[in-house]
Design an enzyme around this catalytic site. Structure first.
Site, PDB file in Angstrom:
ATOM      1  N   GLU A  28       0.905  -1.253   0.049  1.00  0.00           N
ATOM      2  CA  GLU A  28       0.111  -0.017  -0.014  1.00  0.00           C
ATOM      3  C   GLU A  28       0.962   1.066  -0.144  1.00  0.00           C
ATOM      4  OE1 GLU A  28      -3.332   0.247   2.446  1.00  0.00           O
ATOM      5  OE2 GLU A  28      -4.256  -1.655   1.663  1.00  0.00           O
TER       6      GLU A  28
ATOM      7  N   GLU B  27      -5.034  -8.500   0.122  1.00  0.00           N
ATOM      8  CA  GLU B  27      -5.765  -8.353   1.160  1.00  0.00           C
ATOM      9  C   GLU B  27      -7.229  -8.083   0.648  1.00  0.00           C
ATOM     10  OE1 GLU B  27      -4.552  -5.074   4.010  1.00  0.00           O
ATOM     11  OE2 GLU B  27      -2.460  -5.782   3.682  1.00  0.00           O
TER      12      GLU B  27
END
Ligand code: PNW
Length: 471
Positions: A177, A377
């Site tokens: 991320e 995720e």
């Protein structure tokens, strides 16, 4: 018509492709604890969490799930809930306490033992090299990702790990991320909630200008590209590498060609500083026009490095980035505001729309031609508690998973090349500035006793993994 035995699975099972990976995910700072043991150096999250006022309830990851000492129990639990793959992250300051220089053998040993335990029980290890816990030494010396020196140090570290673990770890994610740690860490934002001002973000907790932020983004994607090259140079042949980015997905309000095209254009533009430049090797015209010439400063050679070929694309998928409809005005799409009563999951940011799990991989293929995709995720926080009978009835998470995996299966059934799914998270853990209150685990953790209890959703996951289907 053939009769089905009562209670047997529906004949039209919504199956995933053969060989699909059923994974769970965690990250080092969120579960390991042992923050200053065995020669580990401090990370920016140790320093940030130790600073009063930064984390809800004054909590920190000093002990967290004590996974550093309980990893064998945790591997056995993962096995018992049917996981066939595990995405964990390596704490850079455990391996290189100063960020560069001499490796800490005890730190490397921990990951080596973890990997052995996984392989012994038949779980495939997938290692993330950076899940936000930068060595504080690099923050102090270079200002962290503000400097290209941190990108170069990251490649050194990535190459070292691939060299030391590459005989057993075949899959790496460079950075987790980009968007979250760059935007959150380098440009804290203040949000007013009920008259109180809350800081949203994370370590190192800076407040840079937009222009400075564009340079930080550039160094982060450059660090990724340099790391890809270092892993290929120093890891064994056949080592596979990609990134794990929280792609911001524009969801078409209506599934009609003009909307779908508008959404693809929007997704490409809205990820310009991250996925788009990593997969295309150029900044979009829109991104550069908005920047107005000052930053990012870059060379053609850097762009080529940033776009080093990858083996797969990893995407974290939680919520729709926003909804769009086509527009006659440039840039050809318009954002549709999300209504106040739109359903949400427990996290403040978690707008619920399972269909984003269909659109995200579909767009990654249609926009950039990805040939292998991992959902690195997906999950949700819920108000889980152990009931009087000792069980945890997280029916909302079961609903969430069934709906999201149903949409993912829809994508694979249309030929979108998704090779695996990692549920966030294997266990409840330290949820950054939200502390331990937001529970994302399939396994409940009592943070007083550190006792682990698989939730109802873990039974759901085990059944789905064993049937390789939505159940
Ligand atoms: C991710 N959003 O962060 C991180 O990779 C994990 O470390 C974290 O625990 C997990 O998701 C749950 O939050 C996110 O605003 C942060 O959509 C923000 C968002 C999504 C994921």
């Amino acid at each position: 018509m053939t009769a089905r035995a009562a209670g047997s699975p529906a004949s039209a099972e919504r199956r995933f492709p053969d060989g699909f990976h059923w994974g769970v995910a965690t990250s080092s700072y969120q579960i390991e604890g042992a923050w200053d043991e065995d020669g580990k150096g401090p990370s920016i999250w140790d320093v940030f969490a130790h600073t009063p006022g930064n984390i809800k309830g004054g909590e920190n990851g000093d002990v967290a799930n004590d996974h550093y000492h309980r990893y064998e129990e945790d591997v056995a639990l993962m096995r018992s809930i049917g996981a066939t793959a595990y995405r964990f992250s390596i704490a850079w300051p455990r391996v290189l306490p100063e960020g560069t220089g001499a490796p800490n053998r005890k730190g490397l040993d921990f990951y080596s033992r973890l990997v052995d335990a996984l392989l012994a029980t038949g779980i495939e290890p997938f290692a993330t090299l950076y899940h936000w816990d930068l060595p504080q030494a690099l923050q102090d010396r270079h200002g962290g990702w503000r400097s290209v020196e941190t990108a170069k140090a990251f490649a050194e570290y990535a190459g070292l790990v691939a060299e030391k673990l590459g005989d057993r770890v075949k899959h790496y994610f460079t950075i987790n991320e980009f968007r979250s740690f760059v935007e959150g860490g380098y440009q804290l934002v203040d949000v007013k909630v009920g008259g109180r001002t809350l800081q949203l973000g994370g370590a190192p907790g800076l407040r840079l200008s937009d222009s400075e932020l564009r340079q930080v983004r550039h160094h982060a994607v450059l660090g990724h590209g340099l790391a890809v090259q270092a892993i290929r140079a120093r890891g064994p042949a056949g080592t596979k590498v990609g990134f794990a980015e929280n792609v911001r997905v524009a969801v078409p309000v209506i599934d009609a060609p003009a909307y779908v095209a508008a959404a693809e254009a929007a997704t490409r533009e809205q990820n310009a500083g991250f996925i788009t430049v990593m997969l295309e090797g150029r900044y979009t015209e829109g991104y550069l026009a908005e920047a107005g010439g000052e930053t990012p400063r870059f060379t053609a050679e850097e762009l080529a490095t940033i776009a080093s070929p990858l083996d797969f694309v990893g995407i974290n998928v939680y919520r729709p980035g926003w909804y769009v409809e086509p527009s006659d005005e440039p840039p050809g799409y318009r954002e549709v505001p999300i209504s106040a009563s739109h359903p949400r999951m427990q996290s403040s940011w978690h707008v619920l729309d399972p269909e984003v799990m269909y659109w995200a991989p579909r767009q990654v293929r249609s926009i950039w031609g990805a040939r292998s995709i991992f959902v690195t995720e997906n999950g949700c926080a819920a108000s889980d508690a152990v009931a009087g009978d000792g069980r945890v009835y997280d029916t909302d998470r079961v609903m969430f998973l069934r709906a999201c995996l149903g949409q993912l299966q829809r994508a694979t059934s249309e030929g979108v090349p998704v090779d695996g799914y990692f549920l966030w998270s294997a266990q409840d853990n330290f949820e950054w500035i939200d502390g331990y209150g937001n529970r994302f685990g399939l396994i409940h953790v009592d943070f007083e006793t550190l006792e682990r209890t698989p939730k109802l959703s873990a039974s759901w996951f085990r059944e789905a993994a064993s049937r390789n289907a939505v159940v």
